[in-house]
Write a protein that holds these residues in place. Structure first.
Motif, PDB file in Angstrom:
ATOM      1  N   VAL A  38      74.241 -43.777 -70.467  1.00  0.00           N
ATOM      2  CA  VAL A  38      73.072 -44.536 -70.010  1.00  0.00           C
ATOM      3  C   VAL A  38      73.189 -44.827 -68.521  1.00  0.00           C
ATOM      4  CG1 VAL A  38      71.795 -46.691 -70.257  1.00  0.00           C
ATOM      5  CG2 VAL A  38      72.659 -45.535 -72.284  1.00  0.00           C
ATOM      6  N   LEU A  41      72.061 -41.917 -66.603  1.00  0.00           N
ATOM      7  CA  LEU A  41      70.596 -41.840 -66.610  1.00  0.00           C
ATOM      8  C   LEU A  41      70.004 -42.820 -65.601  1.00  0.00           C
ATOM      9  CD1 LEU A  41      67.945 -40.799 -67.852  1.00  0.00           C
ATOM     10  CD2 LEU A  41      68.146 -42.584 -69.588  1.00  0.00           C
ATOM     11  N   LEU A 109      69.100 -39.838 -74.607  1.00  0.00           N
ATOM     12  CA  LEU A 109      68.707 -40.486 -75.853  1.00  0.00           C
ATOM     13  C   LEU A 109      69.419 -39.856 -77.042  1.00  0.00           C
ATOM     14  CD1 LEU A 109      66.866 -42.608 -77.137  1.00  0.00           C
ATOM     15  CD2 LEU A 109      65.129 -40.831 -77.388  1.00  0.00           C
ATOM     16  N   PHE A 180      75.343 -51.604 -72.724  1.00  0.00           N
ATOM     17  CA  PHE A 180      74.035 -51.091 -72.315  1.00  0.00           C
ATOM     18  C   PHE A 180      73.148 -50.823 -73.521  1.00  0.00           C
ATOM     19  CE2 PHE A 180      74.933 -49.270 -67.810  1.00  0.00           C
ATOM     20  CZ  PHE A 180      75.824 -50.297 -67.563  1.00  0.00           C
ATOM     21  N   MET A 182      70.749 -52.636 -76.931  1.00  0.00           N
ATOM     22  CA  MET A 182      70.277 -53.696 -77.820  1.00  0.00           C
ATOM     23  C   MET A 182      69.473 -53.057 -78.947  1.00  0.00           C
ATOM     24  SD  MET A 182      67.229 -55.471 -75.634  1.00  0.00           S
ATOM     25  CE  MET A 182      68.175 -55.652 -74.132  1.00  0.00           C
TER      26      MET A 182
ATOM     27  N   SER B 370      62.027 -44.739 -70.395  1.00  0.00           N
ATOM     28  CA  SER B 370      63.014 -43.843 -70.975  1.00  0.00           C
ATOM     29  C   SER B 370      63.802 -44.641 -72.030  1.00  0.00           C
ATOM     30  CB  SER B 370      63.957 -43.346 -69.874  1.00  0.00           C
ATOM     31  OG  SER B 370      64.488 -42.103 -70.233  1.00  0.00           O
ATOM     32  N   PRO B 371      63.628 -44.289 -73.324  1.00  0.00           N
ATOM     33  CA  PRO B 371      64.167 -45.180 -74.370  1.00  0.00           C
ATOM     34  C   PRO B 371      65.653 -45.492 -74.226  1.00  0.00           C
ATOM     35  CG  PRO B 371      62.748 -43.523 -75.327  1.00  0.00           C
ATOM     36  CD  PRO B 371      62.880 -43.166 -73.881  1.00  0.00           C
ATOM     37  N   ALA B 372      66.471 -44.493 -73.872  1.00  0.00           N
ATOM     38  CA  ALA B 372      67.909 -44.753 -73.797  1.00  0.00           C
ATOM     39  C   ALA B 372      68.192 -45.841 -72.760  1.00  0.00           C
ATOM     40  CB  ALA B 372      68.659 -43.475 -73.444  1.00  0.00           C
ATOM     41  N   MET B 373      67.457 -45.789 -71.639  1.00  0.00           N
ATOM     42  CA  MET B 373      67.641 -46.805 -70.601  1.00  0.00           C
ATOM     43  C   MET B 373      67.030 -48.129 -71.045  1.00  0.00           C
ATOM     44  SD  MET B 373      68.995 -47.072 -67.633  1.00  0.00           S
ATOM     45  CE  MET B 373      69.276 -48.788 -67.248  1.00  0.00           C
ATOM     46  N   ASP B 374      65.903 -48.040 -71.737  1.00  0.00           N
ATOM     47  CA  ASP B 374      65.226 -49.257 -72.203  1.00  0.00           C
ATOM     48  C   ASP B 374      66.129 -50.082 -73.120  1.00  0.00           C
ATOM     49  OD1 ASP B 374      62.716 -50.855 -72.454  1.00  0.00           O
ATOM     50  OD2 ASP B 374      62.975 -50.337 -74.555  1.00  0.00           O
ATOM     51  N   PHE B 375      66.954 -49.386 -73.923  1.00  0.00           N
ATOM     52  CA  PHE B 375      67.857 -50.120 -74.810  1.00  0.00           C
ATOM     53  C   PHE B 375      68.774 -51.063 -74.022  1.00  0.00           C
ATOM     54  CE2 PHE B 375      67.797 -46.277 -77.886  1.00  0.00           C
ATOM     55  CZ  PHE B 375      66.589 -46.693 -78.390  1.00  0.00           C
TER      56      PHE B 375
END
Lengths: 352, 547
Positions: A38, A41, A109, A180, A182, B370-375
């Motif tokens: 993450v 990214l 992802l 990183f 939730m 970007s979902p992975a970052m959003d998490f």
């Protein structure tokens, strides 16, 4: 005058943005392999964002400085409108940026959501306002105490950890900043994900989905430890549960009180062969509690339960037919956050 | 009512008569002013709530707001700002200027127009009156996620009631705008000659009519779960907690565009006027508005990435795709400035500030798309920073630009330029001090909506900075209100086209306009009829230079 002012106005956001954000001095060091992905990214997006930011703000500043109307100039600038080709180009620029960004996001992802065969499994239960963790393979359960102390979860380092997450009441969110990641704890909709902790240490976590009065204090701690330390901790936790003892109440009359999402005791004991009367007092205004007796922390068989009722109030009931032995009691709404040992047996035997 | 006086009348009528006139008016201009006055009242209330919140968060520990009080305060702040300040302000500008810009006498349904205004203070006061109820005001956030919102007391019911009323008002208003724009345009005012502001109001109205009923449905379900024994959101009895989020965000994301589209429209009006150039790509801007309107219905679940219950790639790609037409807007605005002759009047400064700040709100949103970052940053202060860069850095700067730009038209008086410049710079600095540090707080893991935090988390310094910044914003807002009040005491000396370079029809009539709007309506032969008029008075045809 205006030019210098305009430059100065950018010092704040630029200074903060481009000194802190790129160096990740803003965030903690990633604590899992997924978190490392993450973070990569984050930098990819940052690079694209920097291009757009500098490009657009630069053009804006340039226009402000270069194309301001000079004193005494009343002439009209060329009345130029955009051609269809230029407008198409505008659409194309954005499309290219999205085309570059989206695949990066998808690759990360896929890694974050990958499900390697788990070595360690924990089931996390959320309730207002406490976390509980079950270790089904080790047969232990830990919980914090609402408003008193947070849940402490220990996990072994470098082993894929499968987390099964569910809520008992409202929406919550299991969030560890250094990981990183939730994920919502949702009533009736369990969630599953895998972490591979790579760094030894103690990591703060807390509920990130607003869940009412105690939301800010719904914290927990994850300790990532070595395998031997983990096994030692499991052993201690197991013995703690087995060691709980208390004297039986006289006349088998039990009274238990719930306050601040906690019982006033973690041990109830009675003499065998006689009916047991119990009165349950709920002092938590507006919050549901009940009292239930189960076979053990795996809660596979329920022997007794009162109905759920909101505070402030008291319910009385009679418990019958429990054979001598050691049982487990809890509030079914709050699980291990409100639990203890229920002993039916001879006082000298300590309930065994 | 104290803020803005009535347009001039031949002889000053007695106060009671004038008051009755305001209460019973169906004149779109007066209703527009009522909208703005009402909105500014709620801005003051919601702004004070914001300052209370920031004061509590300045240091760790609970100093003067209990967690329960804090929860009420942030819930009411969000609800009032969104539903009773931002949206009605934009609707107020729309009411005043859409009929003028398309050369109409009034809105299509003047009495419905009055109704949709008067429902607003009723709904707003219902929401606000929760503070007087037993158990306090609603305290489940402006999103009121079920099942938490099923738990609350009377304040939550008042919130549901108030929002249902406000929602009804906005649907009525939306229908009125659509009919007005489609059916009431002056001869020659084709759709593709309409000012961008009217397009933005049309797009917003389409969103309102399509999305607001969904919220109303959700509110009814929530009320039924609370009082009628239904179990829409109760998973233990066959309902689903996720249902509320899907319903709410299906409304809630188009809602975000309802809150920004009109600000885009305002900026697209102001930049050409103070650059001395036409809007660079008029058709591109209109197309971008319409594409965003359509796309905004396909992105709602990006608010739900962290639920683990939505199709991540789909909602991620649609969300990122919205940046394409949004980028087109930016390029068009920049190209409008390019090679222009820029005049830095207060409306222009706020419009430029809008571009600079809204850009940041657009960019920091990309991380969350970007979902992975959003998490990693969802439900942290990163989101709080993002929403405020969009709604304050964006919409609020746009609203301020609108006030400075149109105040002379509405009142016949200029707002003080000097105070306007001071307000702009103080607001810009205060805004960035308050909200930029929140990005870093988010990265450091500070969740939103917490009343308190521990001193050892490394959040204290940035929170203190943000709180100081919020007081600076308070100063800027005080300057704005001071400016409004002082300017109302000035003589009415604004000409029909106070900026000397207006393009659209509102600048072809007196300031303020007569009740019937136009004594004579100029011929509409392009998207800039007043510009054409100015040119023909100078004896020039389009394309020639007056030099």
């Amino acid at each position: 005058m205006l030019a210098t002012r305009t430059r100065r106005r950018w010092l704040i956001p630029i200074g903060t943005a481009f000194l802190c954000l790129p160096m990740a001095g803003c965030a903690e060091q990633p604590g899992t392999s997924q978190a490392q992905d993450v973070r990569s990214l984050y930098y990819v997006i940052l690079a694209l964002a920097a291009v757009v930011f500098i490009g657009v703000e630069g053009m804006l500043l340039w226009s402000i400085v270069r194309y301001r109307r000079r004193k005494g100039d009343q002439s009209e600038p060329p009345q130029r409108e955009g051609s269809t080709r230029m407008i198409l180009l505008f659409f194309l620029i954005g499309a290219v940026l999205v085309g570059v960004l989206f695949p990066f996001g998808e690759v990360t992802l896929a890694r974050v959501l990958a499900n390697p065969p788990p070595v360690e499994v924990i089931n996390i239960q959320a309730s207002q306002w406490q976390w509980s963790a079950f270790y089904p393979n080790e047969g232990i359960v830990t919980s914090g105490k609402t408003f008193v102390r947070p849940l402490v979860i220990e996990v072994p380092v470098d082993e894929p950890l499968h987390v099964h997450l569910v809520s008992n009441d409202v929406m919550h969110e299991f969030f560890v900043p250094a990981f990183f990641f939730m994920r919502n704890a949702i009533p009736g909709f369990p969630n599953d994900f895998t972490w591979t902790p790579t760094r030894l240490g103690t990591f703060n976590g807390q509920c990130a989905e607003f869940c009412g009065l105690g939301h800010a204090r719904m914290t927990f701690v994850i300790k990532v430890v070595t395998e031997p330390d983990f096994l030692a901790w499991v052993k201690v936790e197991r013995q703690t549960i087995l060691r709980i003892k208390c004297p039986p109440s006289s006349g088998n009359k039990l009274h238990i009180t719930a306050k601040n999402i906690s019982w006033n005791t973690n041990c109830l004991a009675v003499l065998p062969g006689q009916p047991i009367s119990i009165s349950v007092t709920n002092l938590d205004a507006g919050i549901d509690h009940n009292f239930a007796i189960w076979n053990g922390i795996d809660t596979t068989h329920q022997f007794f339960a009162t109905g759920k009722f909101p505070g402030v109030g008291t319910r009385s009931d009679t418990i019958q037919g429990l054979r001598p032995g050691k049982y487990y009691f809890q509030c079914n709404v709050h699980g291990p956050a409100m639990a203890g040992v229920f002993i039916v047996g001879h006082p000298k035997q300590g309930g065994k | 009512m104290a803020v803005i006086q009535a347009p001039p009348v031949a002889r000053r009528e007695p106060l009671g008569r004038r008051l009755l006139g305001w209460l019973t008016t169906t004149d779109h201009k007066k209703i527009g002013i009522l909208y703005l006055v009402n909105s500014l009242g709620f801005l003051v209330v919601a702004g004070i709530l914001a300052l209370l919140m920031r004061t509590e968060l300045a240091r760790p520990g609970t100093q003067f707001l209990s967690p329960h009080a804090y929860n009420q305060v942030f819930t009411e702040h969000g609800t009032l700002m969104i539903f009773l300040f931002i949206f009605p302000t934009l609707a107020g500008f729309g009411n005043y200027f859409v009929p003028l810009q398309i050369g109409a006498l009034d809105m299509a349904f003047p009495r419905v127009n009055a109704l949709s205004f008067w429902l607003l203070p009723v709904g707003g006061l219902a929401i606000l009156s929760g503070f007087l109820a037993k158990g306090g005001a609603a305290a489940a956030g402006w999103t009121s996620f079920a099942p938490l919102s099923v738990q609350g007391g009377t304040g939550q019911d008042l919130w549901i009631l108030g929002l249902a009323i406000v929602g009804t008002a906005s649907i009525l208003g939306g229908i009125n705008f659509i009919v007005t724009i489609l059916r009431m345009r002056a001869p020659g005012m084709t759709m593709l000659r309409m000012p961008p502001f009217c397009w933005s109001v049309l797009a917003t109205s389409l969103l309102v009519v399509l999305a607001a009923p969904v919220l109303t449905a959700g509110l009814i379900m929530l009320f039924a779960d609370r009082h009628l024994g239904t179990v829409f959101f109760d998973a233990s009895r066959g309902g689903s907690a996720l249902l509320w989020q899907n319903v709410f965000w299906f409304f809630g994301h188009p809602e975000v565009y309802m809150l920004i589209l009109v600000a885009w429209g305002i900026v697209s009006e102001i930049l050409p006027v103070f650059s001395g150039k036409p809007l660079y790509g008029y058709r591109g801007v209109v197309l971008a508005f319409l594409l965003i309107t359509a796309l905004s219905f396909t992105v709602w679940a990006h608010h739900m990435f962290a639920t683990g219950a939505v199709e991540l790639p789909f909602f991620s790609v649609t969300t990122e795709m919205i940046s394409i037409p949004t980028g087109v807007l930016f390029f068009n605005w920049l190209a409008t400035l390019w090679k222009g002759k820029l005049r830095f009047e207060p409306p222009m400064l706020f419009a430029l500030g809008f571009i600079a700040m809204f850009l940041i709100g657009g960019i920091d949103g990309v991380w969350m798309a970007s979902p992975a970052m959003d998490f990693a940053i969802h439900d942290t202060y990163w989101v709080v920073a993002h929403i405020h860069y969009v709604l304050f850095g964006g919409t609020m700067f746009g609203i301020m630009a609108g006030f400075y730009y149109w105040f002379p038209k509405m009142s016949g008086r200029f707002l003080s330029r000097r105070l306007g410049l001071w307000q702009f710079w103080i607001q810009l600095i205060g805004f960035n001090l308050t909200f930029f540090p929140m990005h870093i707080l988010g990265l450091r893991g500070m969740p939103r909506r917490i009343a308190d935090y521990a001193p050892d988390r490394g959040w204290t310094g940035l929170n203190t900075l943000a709180t100081l910044g919020s007081y600076v914003i308070g100063v800027a807002m005080a300057l704005f209100f001071f400016n409004l009040l002082m300017s109302l005491r000035k003589p009415k000396d604004a000409p029909a086209d106070p900026w000397g370079s207006g393009n659209s029809l509102e600048w072809a009539t007196s300031s303020p306009p007569p009740p019937h709007n136009f004594d004579t309506l100029p011929e509409v032969r392009s998207s800039r009829p007043v510009y054409d008029l100015r040119r023909s008075r100078q004896g020039l045809t389009a394309g020639e230079s007056p030099a």
